[in-house]
Design a protein around this motif. Structure first.
Motif, PDB file in Angstrom:
ATOM      1  N   CYS A  62      -4.927   8.187  -0.861  1.00 46.01           N
ATOM      2  CA  CYS A  62      -5.182   7.376   0.341  1.00 46.01           C
ATOM      3  C   CYS A  62      -6.657   7.248   0.696  1.00 46.01           C
ATOM      4  CB  CYS A  62      -4.414   7.934   1.536  1.00 46.01           C
ATOM      5  SG  CYS A  62      -4.887   9.604   2.022  1.00 46.01           S
ATOM      6  N   GLY A  63      -7.553   7.538  -0.251  1.00 45.07           N
ATOM      7  CA  GLY A  63      -8.982   7.520   0.058  1.00 45.07           C
ATOM      8  C   GLY A  63      -9.497   6.181   0.541  1.00 45.07           C
ATOM      9  N   SER A  64      -8.961   5.083   0.012  1.00 49.83           N
ATOM     10  CA  SER A  64      -9.429   3.745   0.408  1.00 49.83           C
ATOM     11  C   SER A  64      -8.512   3.087   1.434  1.00 49.83           C
ATOM     12  CB  SER A  64      -9.577   2.846  -0.828  1.00 49.83           C
ATOM     13  OG  SER A  64      -8.336   2.663  -1.482  1.00 49.83           O
ATOM     14  N   MET A  65      -7.723   3.890   2.123  1.00 49.27           N
ATOM     15  CA  MET A  65      -6.769   3.374   3.111  1.00 49.27           C
ATOM     16  C   MET A  65      -7.415   2.413   4.100  1.00 49.27           C
ATOM     17  SD  MET A  65      -4.731   5.835   5.815  1.00 49.27           S
ATOM     18  CE  MET A  65      -6.237   6.754   6.192  1.00 49.27           C
ATOM     19  N   ASN A  66      -8.552   2.782   4.659  1.00 44.55           N
ATOM     20  CA  ASN A  66      -9.160   1.938   5.691  1.00 44.55           C
ATOM     21  C   ASN A  66      -9.775   0.671   5.110  1.00 44.55           C
ATOM     22  OD1 ASN A  66      -8.485   3.458   8.000  1.00 44.55           O
ATOM     23  ND2 ASN A  66     -10.092   4.937   7.505  1.00 44.55           N
ATOM     24  N   ALA A  67     -10.184   0.717   3.842  1.00 47.27           N
ATOM     25  CA  ALA A  67     -10.673  -0.500   3.192  1.00 47.27           C
ATOM     26  C   ALA A  67      -9.533  -1.509   3.043  1.00 47.27           C
ATOM     27  CB  ALA A  67     -11.276  -0.168   1.830  1.00 47.27           C
ATOM     28  N   TRP A  68      -8.331  -1.025   2.732  1.00 53.27           N
ATOM     29  CA  TRP A  68      -7.171  -1.916   2.637  1.00 53.27           C
ATOM     30  C   TRP A  68      -6.793  -2.457   4.002  1.00 53.27           C
ATOM     31  CZ3 TRP A  68      -5.496  -3.814  -1.833  1.00 53.27           C
ATOM     32  CH2 TRP A  68      -5.773  -3.123  -3.002  1.00 53.27           C
ATOM     33  N   LEU A  69      -6.839  -1.604   5.024  1.00 55.79           N
ATOM     34  CA  LEU A  69      -6.537  -2.071   6.377  1.00 55.79           C
ATOM     35  C   LEU A  69      -7.492  -3.182   6.798  1.00 55.79           C
ATOM     36  CD1 LEU A  69      -5.794   1.322   8.190  1.00 55.79           C
ATOM     37  CD2 LEU A  69      -4.152  -0.527   7.769  1.00 55.79           C
ATOM     38  N   ALA A  70      -8.754  -3.066   6.410  1.00 54.06           N
ATOM     39  CA  ALA A  70      -9.724  -4.096   6.765  1.00 54.06           C
ATOM     40  C   ALA A  70      -9.494  -5.375   5.977  1.00 54.06           C
ATOM     41  CB  ALA A  70     -11.139  -3.568   6.516  1.00 54.06           C
ATOM     42  N   ALA A  71      -9.103  -5.241   4.718  1.00 54.10           N
ATOM     43  CA  ALA A  71      -8.926  -6.420   3.860  1.00 54.10           C
ATOM     44  C   ALA A  71      -7.638  -7.171   4.172  1.00 54.10           C
ATOM     45  CB  ALA A  71      -8.938  -5.999   2.395  1.00 54.10           C
ATOM     46  N   ALA A  72      -6.634  -6.458   4.692  1.00 54.98           N
ATOM     47  CA  ALA A  72      -5.335  -7.063   5.007  1.00 54.98           C
ATOM     48  C   ALA A  72      -5.078  -6.873   6.498  1.00 54.98           C
ATOM     49  CB  ALA A  72      -4.234  -6.413   4.173  1.00 54.98           C
ATOM     50  N   PRO A  73      -5.476  -7.831   7.333  1.00 55.22           N
ATOM     51  CA  PRO A  73      -5.476  -7.626   8.791  1.00 55.22           C
ATOM     52  C   PRO A  73      -4.110  -7.384   9.416  1.00 55.22           C
ATOM     53  CG  PRO A  73      -5.983  -9.911   8.231  1.00 55.22           C
ATOM     54  CD  PRO A  73      -6.039  -9.138   6.961  1.00 55.22           C
ATOM     55  N   HIS A  74      -3.022  -7.751   8.724  1.00 55.99           N
ATOM     56  CA  HIS A  74      -1.687  -7.536   9.277  1.00 55.99           C
ATOM     57  C   HIS A  74      -1.005  -6.306   8.668  1.00 55.99           C
ATOM     58  CE1 HIS A  74      -2.033 -11.382  11.265  1.00 55.99           C
ATOM     59  NE2 HIS A  74      -2.272 -11.966  10.104  1.00 55.99           N
ATOM     60  N   SER A  75      -1.751  -5.519   7.916  1.00 57.42           N
ATOM     61  CA  SER A  75      -1.171  -4.368   7.243  1.00 57.42           C
ATOM     62  C   SER A  75      -1.132  -3.151   8.160  1.00 57.42           C
ATOM     63  CB  SER A  75      -1.959  -4.026   5.977  1.00 57.42           C
ATOM     64  OG  SER A  75      -3.285  -3.633   6.292  1.00 57.42           O
ATOM     65  N   ASP A  78      -5.220  10.350  12.952  1.00 54.76           N
ATOM     66  CA  ASP A  78      -6.660  10.477  13.158  1.00 54.76           C
ATOM     67  C   ASP A  78      -7.469   9.733  12.098  1.00 54.76           C
ATOM     68  OD1 ASP A  78      -8.941  11.869  14.592  1.00 54.76           O
ATOM     69  OD2 ASP A  78      -9.251  12.617  12.552  1.00 54.76           O
ATOM     70  N   LEU A  79      -6.987   9.704  10.864  1.00 58.09           N
ATOM     71  CA  LEU A  79      -7.771   9.156   9.760  1.00 58.09           C
ATOM     72  C   LEU A  79      -7.720   7.631   9.664  1.00 58.09           C
ATOM     73  CD1 LEU A  79      -6.882  11.696   6.919  1.00 58.09           C
ATOM     74  CD2 LEU A  79      -8.945  11.651   8.320  1.00 58.09           C
ATOM     75  N   ALA A  80      -6.589   7.040  10.037  1.00 60.72           N
ATOM     76  CA  ALA A  80      -6.413   5.596   9.851  1.00 60.72           C
ATOM     77  C   ALA A  80      -7.066   4.815  10.979  1.00 60.72           C
ATOM     78  CB  ALA A  80      -4.923   5.255   9.783  1.00 60.72           C
ATOM     79  N   ASP A  81      -7.664   3.685  10.625  1.00 57.68           N
ATOM     80  CA  ASP A  81      -8.337   2.839  11.614  1.00 57.68           C
ATOM     81  C   ASP A  81      -7.361   2.097  12.524  1.00 57.68           C
ATOM     82  OD1 ASP A  81     -10.821   3.615  10.775  1.00 57.68           O
ATOM     83  OD2 ASP A  81     -11.203   1.831   9.538  1.00 57.68           O
ATOM     84  N   ARG A  82      -6.094   1.992  12.117  1.00 60.63           N
ATOM     85  CA  ARG A  82      -5.038   1.454  12.993  1.00 60.63           C
ATOM     86  C   ARG A  82      -3.901   2.449  13.035  1.00 60.63           C
ATOM     87  NH1 ARG A  82      -6.412  -3.556  10.526  1.00 60.63           N
ATOM     88  NH2 ARG A  82      -4.629  -3.613   9.096  1.00 60.63           N
TER      89      ARG A  82
END
Length: 248
Positions: A76-89, A104-108
């Motif tokens: 899950c290291g790039s979890m927040n990069a995916w959240l940013a790239a896919a706004p409805h994820s 705590d770790l996830a941006d959403r």
């Protein structure tokens, strides 16, 4: 490094990157359905390559669910990069993992999943299966795609080196060789039973995070792995405490 894409089951794609310095493959799995799901995000450094590979199957911004087996950098290291790239994820993970880490770790905010909870993706559906400490991690769990019989099995059957996208060759031997090298599995009285319970699902494809996707007698492979870990646990008990003499 190049990330390859292979459809290993209907609508399920293996995104695979071999990292020579580590001597191991890092795989993510995309389920392309009405609500697409990614299992494993990959390391942050792999995000450009993995996201470009996913983009060859579908637009990255379509991604709806981001999932993984347990909290670890390659999962899950790039979890927040995916959240940013896919706004409805949204991240979906087990209840314990969300409470201890992902909130705590996830941006959403993530969606916590109970043991056995189903995520309906449209023509595909996945069920969260809690496997605490199997193979490692308090928050460990797997996903089973029920319509294709595909078990997204995370670090189970980890193998070293490069591997084909799909194989029907036995996968227990390479997994035990990797275990000898890494010692990554928690050997407890619950390890074998947890793995045998996965065999009851009668999966048709095992999607390894570090190794090939396996299409053979998946149930037997799981039972054989469980048996091997039982033997190692018993041998460790003898090493620490000596043979157990039955009482009269």
């Amino acid at each position: 490094m190049d990330t390859t894409v292979t459809e290993v089951a209907p609508d399920i794609y293996r995104l695979s990157t071999f990292v020579p310095d580590a001597g191991i493959m890092f795989n993510q799995y995309l389920i392309d359905a009405e609500e697409p799901l990614l299992f494993h995000t990959g390391l942050r450094a792999l995000f450009p390559s993995v996201s470009a590979a996913l983009g060859r199957v579908m637009p990255v911004e379509r991604l709806r669910w981001i999932t993984f087996g347990h909290v670890e950098a390659d999962e899950c290291g790039s979890m927040n990069a995916w959240l940013a790239a896919a706004p409805h994820s949204q991240v979906a993970h087990g209840v314990v993992g969300c409470l201890v880490n992902v909130n705590d770790l996830a941006d959403r905010p993530p969606r916590p999943l109970a043991d056995g909870e189903l995520l309906e993706l449209g023509r595909r559906r996945v069920r969260r299966i809690e496997t605490p400490h199997v193979p490692h991690g308090w928050d460990a769990g797997l996903f089973f795609e029920e319509t294709t019989g595909t078990l997204l099995c995370g670090d189970l059957f980890t193998a070293m080196g490069e591997a084909p996208a799909l194989t029907d060759k036995e996968i227990v031997g390479p997994a035990l060789t990797a275990e000898d090298a890494y010692g990554a599995t928690c050997l407890t009285p619950g390890t074998g039973p947890a793995i045998r319970a996965l065999a009851v699902l009668q999966p048709e494809t095992l999607c390894l995070m570090h190794g090939p996707a396996y299409q053979g007698d998946a149930g037997q492979a799981l039972r054989d792995l469980a048996g091997a870990y039982d033997e190692r646990l018993a041998a460790e008990g003898v090493r620490l405490h000596g043979p157990i003499t039955p009482s009269a």
